[in-house]
Design an enzyme around this catalytic site. Structure first.
Site, mmCIF file in Angstrom:
data_model
loop_
_atom_site.group_PDB
_atom_site.id
_atom_site.type_symbol
_atom_site.label_atom_id
_atom_site.label_comp_id
_atom_site.label_asym_id
_atom_site.label_seq_id
_atom_site.Cartn_x
_atom_site.Cartn_y
_atom_site.Cartn_z
ATOM 1 N N ASP A 87 0.757 -1.248 -0.093
ATOM 2 C CA ASP A 87 -0.181 0.035 -0.152
ATOM 3 C C ASP A 87 0.903 1.277 -0.211
ATOM 4 O O ASP A 87 2.064 1.305 0.053
ATOM 5 C CB ASP A 87 -0.857 0.112 1.160
ATOM 6 C CG ASP A 87 -2.177 0.850 1.118
ATOM 7 O OD1 ASP A 87 -3.092 0.721 1.810
ATOM 8 O OD2 ASP A 87 -2.085 1.803 -0.015
ATOM 9 N N GLY A 88 0.307 2.249 -0.507
ATOM 10 C CA GLY A 88 0.988 3.641 -0.331
ATOM 11 C C GLY A 88 0.819 4.217 1.006
ATOM 12 O O GLY A 88 0.245 3.808 2.049
ATOM 13 N N LYS A 100 -1.984 7.603 6.450
ATOM 14 C CA LYS A 100 -2.776 7.369 5.521
ATOM 15 C C LYS A 100 -4.198 7.915 5.518
ATOM 16 O O LYS A 100 -4.645 8.228 6.523
ATOM 17 C CB LYS A 100 -2.924 5.598 5.500
ATOM 18 C CG LYS A 100 -1.437 5.110 5.250
ATOM 19 C CD LYS A 100 -1.302 3.611 5.150
ATOM 20 C CE LYS A 100 -2.314 2.937 4.114
ATOM 21 N NZ LYS A 100 -2.191 3.541 2.764
ATOM 22 N N GLU A 109 -8.176 -0.134 4.040
ATOM 23 C CA GLU A 109 -6.366 -0.372 4.063
ATOM 24 C C GLU A 109 -5.921 -0.988 5.479
ATOM 25 O O GLU A 109 -5.038 -1.759 5.355
ATOM 26 C CB GLU A 109 -5.701 0.835 3.711
ATOM 27 C CG GLU A 109 -5.873 1.546 2.366
ATOM 28 C CD GLU A 109 -5.367 2.961 2.116
ATOM 29 O OE1 GLU A 109 -5.367 3.551 3.064
ATOM 30 O OE2 GLU A 109 -5.442 3.408 0.959
HETATM 31 O O1 DER Z 1 -4.849 6.885 1.126
HETATM 32 C C1 DER Z 1 -3.861 6.432 1.326
HETATM 33 O O2 DER Z 1 -3.257 6.104 2.529
HETATM 34 C C2 DER Z 1 -3.238 6.063 0.114
HETATM 35 O O3 DER Z 1 -2.317 4.998 0.384
HETATM 36 C C3 DER Z 1 -2.511 7.300 -0.571
HETATM 37 O O4 DER Z 1 -2.658 8.572 0.156
HETATM 38 C C4 DER Z 1 -1.289 7.059 -1.001
HETATM 39 O O5 DER Z 1 -1.463 7.614 -2.432
HETATM 40 P P1 DER Z 1 -0.302 7.990 -3.348
HETATM 41 O O6 DER Z 1 0.381 6.660 -3.574
HETATM 42 O O7 DER Z 1 -1.350 8.323 -4.711
HETATM 43 O O8 DER Z 1 0.498 9.065 -2.693
#
Ligand code: DER
Length: 253
Positions: A87-88, A100, A109
């Site tokens: 995940d990001g 996040k 998430e």
């Molecule tokens: O919402 C989150 O936590 C997502 O992982 C996100 O904010 C990360 O988004 P990006 O990869 O477009 O920077």
């Protein structure tokens, strides 16, 4: 451009180091970086039985558009832990705590991240800060719509200067709705202390002296009636998932 190539490089490296082609269940996060992760997995994966667990509508679209097979989180067999979840994040501190929720998908998430044996956060250089809320100013919080006024008042009481309901004017007039049909409140706080900071006497970290430590604030917000989930991810550097597993096994016995 520089940021997109940094996202792509991080994604390729993360998959190279942490994706095992024999995996059967893989969690897929939300946002833009995750698209590069799925592309890299698509190139690497060989096991036709592999299933991908999305963290919301957009995440599921990314899986399906890559020709991969999704499985809904609540369809997972109860004893199955995901091999890995990617995940990001909006910001990551030196203890690998994350902010996040920039994409308003933090609830699913967190469900998926805690169900994985290993949580891999893929973030470009902008997200890498020494303390949370250095660059990203607010904590995203998923809240039941009816409880928003209450939660805003409580957040101000515990030290958030100007918590706000997340509204969109470009795509829709009015508050943004999550995949759970809840609202998002973004709450600004001063940069958060790490557990090491509190141990070093840099502040109590419990809000009483104006400082908050990552876990203490996360719990304080989670306790507010009406809050579904908080966009602070902590302890996923191996401990929380382990703790969850231990809890599950005790339940089973
Ligand atoms: O919402 C989150 O936590 C997502 O992982 C996100 O904010 C990360 O988004 P990006 O990869 O477009 O920077």
């Amino acid at each position: 451009d520089a940021i997109e190539s940094a996202k792509k490089a991080a994604a390729i490296q993360a998959v190279k180091e942490h994706f095992d082609p024999t995996a059967t269940h893989v969690g897929i996060g939300s946002g833009t970086t995750i698209v590069y992760v799925v592309e890299a997995i698509k190139d690497a994966s060989t096991n036709p039985q592999i299933r991908f667990v999305p963290t919301g509508y957009q995440s599921r679209q990314v899986i399906v558009q890559a020709g991969l097979t999704p499985i809904a989180f609540d369809s997972l067999p109860p004893d199955v832990m995901l091999d890995v979840a990617f995940d990001g994040a909006d910001e990551v501190d030196e203890e690998l705590n994350c902010i996040k929720g920039g994409g308003a998908c933090l609830f699913q998430e967190k469900l998926v991240a805690e169900r994985a044996k290993k949580f891999v956060c893929v973030a470009d250089y902008r997200k890498n800060q020494s303390r949370l809320l250095t660059f990203w100013p607010t904590i995203p919080i998923e809240v039941a719509p009816i409880s928003v006024p209450n939660v805003l008042t409580s957040l101000r009481t515990i030290g958030s200067t100007k918590p706000e309901l997340r509204t969109t004017l470009l795509m829709k007039s009015g508050p943004l709705k999550t995949d759970q049909d809840f609202f998002i409140v973004d709450a600004p706080f001063p940069p958060l202390l790490t557990t090491a900071d509190v141990a070093a006497g840099k502040g109590k970290g419990d809000g009483s002296d104006g400082t908050w430590e990552v876990n203490k604030l996360s719990r304080a917000i989670k306790e507010l009636t009406g809050v579904l989930e908080v966009g602070i991810f902590s302890g996923l550097n191996g401990n929380e998932a382990e703790a969850l597993r231990v809890k599950e096994s005790s339940v089973r016995t």
